[in-house]
Design a protein around this motif. Structure first.
Motif, PDB file in Angstrom:
ATOM      1  N   TYR A  75       3.441  -5.262  12.175  1.00 58.62           N
ATOM      2  CA  TYR A  75       2.451  -4.690  11.251  1.00 58.62           C
ATOM      3  C   TYR A  75       1.039  -4.891  11.809  1.00 58.62           C
ATOM      4  N   MET A 101       4.559   1.812  15.317  1.00 58.80           N
ATOM      5  CA  MET A 101       5.076   2.182  14.001  1.00 58.80           C
ATOM      6  C   MET A 101       6.587   2.375  14.053  1.00 58.80           C
ATOM      7  N   THR A 104       8.368  -1.127  14.585  1.00 58.75           N
ATOM      8  CA  THR A 104       8.356  -1.946  13.373  1.00 58.75           C
ATOM      9  C   THR A 104       9.324  -1.389  12.339  1.00 58.75           C
ATOM     10  N   ALA A 105       9.392  -0.061  12.209  1.00 57.07           N
ATOM     11  CA  ALA A 105      10.340   0.553  11.280  1.00 57.07           C
ATOM     12  C   ALA A 105      11.775   0.260  11.700  1.00 57.07           C
ATOM     13  N   ALA A 157      11.810   5.259   7.898  1.00 58.11           N
ATOM     14  CA  ALA A 157      11.225   4.569   6.741  1.00 58.11           C
ATOM     15  C   ALA A 157      11.969   4.917   5.461  1.00 58.11           C
ATOM     16  N   PHE A 222       1.277   4.180  -1.103  1.00 56.15           N
ATOM     17  CA  PHE A 222       1.615   4.740   0.206  1.00 56.15           C
ATOM     18  C   PHE A 222       1.620   6.269   0.169  1.00 56.15           C
ATOM     19  N   THR A 264      -1.878   3.170   3.111  1.00 55.34           N
ATOM     20  CA  THR A 264      -0.593   2.876   3.732  1.00 55.34           C
ATOM     21  C   THR A 264      -0.515   1.415   4.161  1.00 55.34           C
ATOM     22  N   ALA A 268       2.587  -0.642   2.823  1.00 58.36           N
ATOM     23  CA  ALA A 268       3.501  -1.289   3.761  1.00 58.36           C
ATOM     24  C   ALA A 268       3.541  -2.802   3.542  1.00 58.36           C
ATOM     25  N   TYR A 269       2.399  -3.392   3.208  1.00 57.34           N
ATOM     26  CA  TYR A 269       2.370  -4.827   2.921  1.00 57.34           C
ATOM     27  C   TYR A 269       3.226  -5.135   1.695  1.00 57.34           C
ATOM     28  N   TYR A 271       5.787  -3.512   0.742  1.00 55.61           N
ATOM     29  CA  TYR A 271       7.191  -3.408   1.114  1.00 55.61           C
ATOM     30  C   TYR A 271       7.663  -4.677   1.824  1.00 55.61           C
TER      31      TYR A 271
END
Length: 329
Positions: A75, A101, A104-105, A157, A222, A264, A268-269, A271
Motif C-alpha cells: 500500500y 497496484m 498488492t491486489a 480487486a 472508494f 481510494t 483501501a485502508y 479494506y
C-alpha cells in the motif's frame, strides 16, 4: 470566489521533461513548479504514505498476521510510486505506480484464499498468483495500454472483495456458520451453557454488523473516488476552463484525480483494516482484539483489548456490550 489568483501557464520544459508515460491526466503540466509535473496529483498521494506507515506500525506493534504487514508495505509502495509517477510523468515511474497496484491486489488475493488451506494448496495458489502477476507485467509492458491495467486491477480487486464478504458471512453469522463455514471452529465447548452460546452469537452479530458498516463506508468512499476519476477524464477540457476561471487556490478542488487518490486511499485502508479484523475473528480471537473506531470521520484500527482502558471498548461497540464483560468461554 473571494481571494484568488490566476493559474500560471502550463509548461513543457519541466525538470523531468519530456513526458514519456502512456497516459496523462487532467491536471496541467508543470504549472506550479518545474520540479513536479502534476503537483496536486503528487501531493495527494501523501495520504497513502501516512496511512501506510500507520498500518505498518500497527501490524508491528500489535502483532497482526504478517501478510497484512506485507500488504501495508505494498500500500505504501502504491502511494510512493504514484507520487513519483505524477511528479515525473515518465514511463518507468508509471510502471512502478500501476504494477504495485497489481502486486498488492494479488497479495490480498492470496491472503483471502489461502487461509486455513493446506501447505500444498497455498503453494499452488501462490505460484498461480505469482505467474499471473508476471504475465500481467509482461503483457502490459507489451501493450502499453492503461485500459488493460485498469481492467486487470478491477477484476482482481472485485474477486478479493466478494470472496472476503462470503468468508465473513458464512464464518461469523450464526445462522450460516453451522452449514456453510469454511473454517472449522476451535473453541466449541460441548459443556457450554445456553446463555454462553447466546452471548457468543450476540457478540458475533455485533461484529458482523460493524464489519458491514466498514465495508459500506469504505466501498462507498472508494467508488466515489472512481466517480471523480471518471468525471475528470470525461470532462477534462471543461474542468480546465472552470479551474482557470476560478483561479488558485480554489481551482485545486476541481482536481478530480487528486480526489481519486484521497478517496481510494481511504477506501483501501478500510479494506486492509477490515481484513485484519476478519482474520482475527476467523482465528477466534474476538475477545483478545477490538476495532478501535472512535467515529465516522476517523480511520479504524484493530487493537488488543489489553491496550484499552480497563479492557473496555474505547470506540464503537464491536463484539459485545461496551458496558459489561461477557463471561469467559
Amino acid at each position: 470566489m473571494g481571494l484568488s489568483f490566476p493559474y500560471p501557464p502550463a509548461r513543457e520544459d519541466g525538470f523531468w521533461a519530456p513526458v514519456t508515460s502512456t497516459i496523462n491526466w487532467c491536471e496541467e503540466d508543470y504549472y506550479a513548479t518545474i520540479y513536479s509535473a502534476e503537483i496536486v496529483n503528487s501531493l495527494t498521494n501523501l495520504l497513502f504514505v501516512f496511512l501506510g506507515i500507520k498500518g505498518i506500525r500497527s501490524c508491528l506493534k500489535y502483532k497482526h498476521d504478517s501478510v497484512f504487514l506485507v500488504a501495508f508495505i505494498g500500500y505504501l509502495l502504491v502511494g510512493s510510486g504514484s507520487f513519483a509517477f505524477h511528479s515525473t510523468l515518465i514511463y518507468p515511474m508509471q510502471l512502478v505506480d500501476e504494477l504495485s497496484m497489481i502486486y498488492t491486489a494479488c497479495l490480498m488475493c492470496y491472503a483471502t484464499f489461502s487461509f486455513s488451506r493446506s501447505k500444498t494448496t497455498r503453494r499452488i495458489l501462490g505460484t498461480g498468483l505469482l505467474s499471473m502477476a508476471i504475465f500481467i507485467t509482461l503483457y502490459y509492458h507489451y501493450l502499453q495500454d492503461p485500459t488493460f491495467h485498469q481492467n486487470a486491477f478491477a477484476l482482481i480487486a472485485a474477486v478479493v472483495l466478494f470472496r472476503s464478504m462470503y468468508v465473513m458471512e458464512v464464518n461469523i453469522r450464526p445462522s450460516l456458520r453451522a452449514k456453510y463455514a469454511t473454517v472449522a471452529r476451535k473453541t466449541v465447548d460441548p459443556a457450554m451453557s445456553k446463555s454462553e452460546r447466546l452471548a457468543i452469537e450476540r457478540r458475533d452479530r455485533a461484529i458482523l454488523n460493524e464489519m458491514w458498516l466498514m465495508v459500506v463506508i469504505g466501498l462507498s468512499i472508494f467508488l466515489g473516488g472512481f466517480g471523480m476519476w471518471a468525471l475528470d477524464n470525461q470532462y477534462c477540457s471543461l474542468v480546465r476552463v472552470w479551474r482557470r476561471k476560478i483561479g488558485l487556490p480554489w481551482g485545486i478542488l476541481l482536481e478530480g484525480h487528486g480526489w481519486w487518490h484521497l478517496m481510494t486511499g481511504i477506501g483501501a485502508y478500510f479494506y486492509l483494516v477490515w481484513g485484519i479484523w476478519l482474520r482475527h475473528c476467523l482465528n477466534e480471537r474476538q475477545d483478545e482484539y477490538e476495532l478501535g473506531w472512535p467515529g465516522y470521520f476517523s480511520v479504524p484500527e484493530v487493537i488488543p483489548r489489553s491496550h484499552t482502558s480497563n479492557g473496555r471498548h474505547t470506540g464503537k461497540a464491536n463484539g459485545h456490550s461496551r458496558y459489561e464483560e461477557r463471561k469467559s468461554v
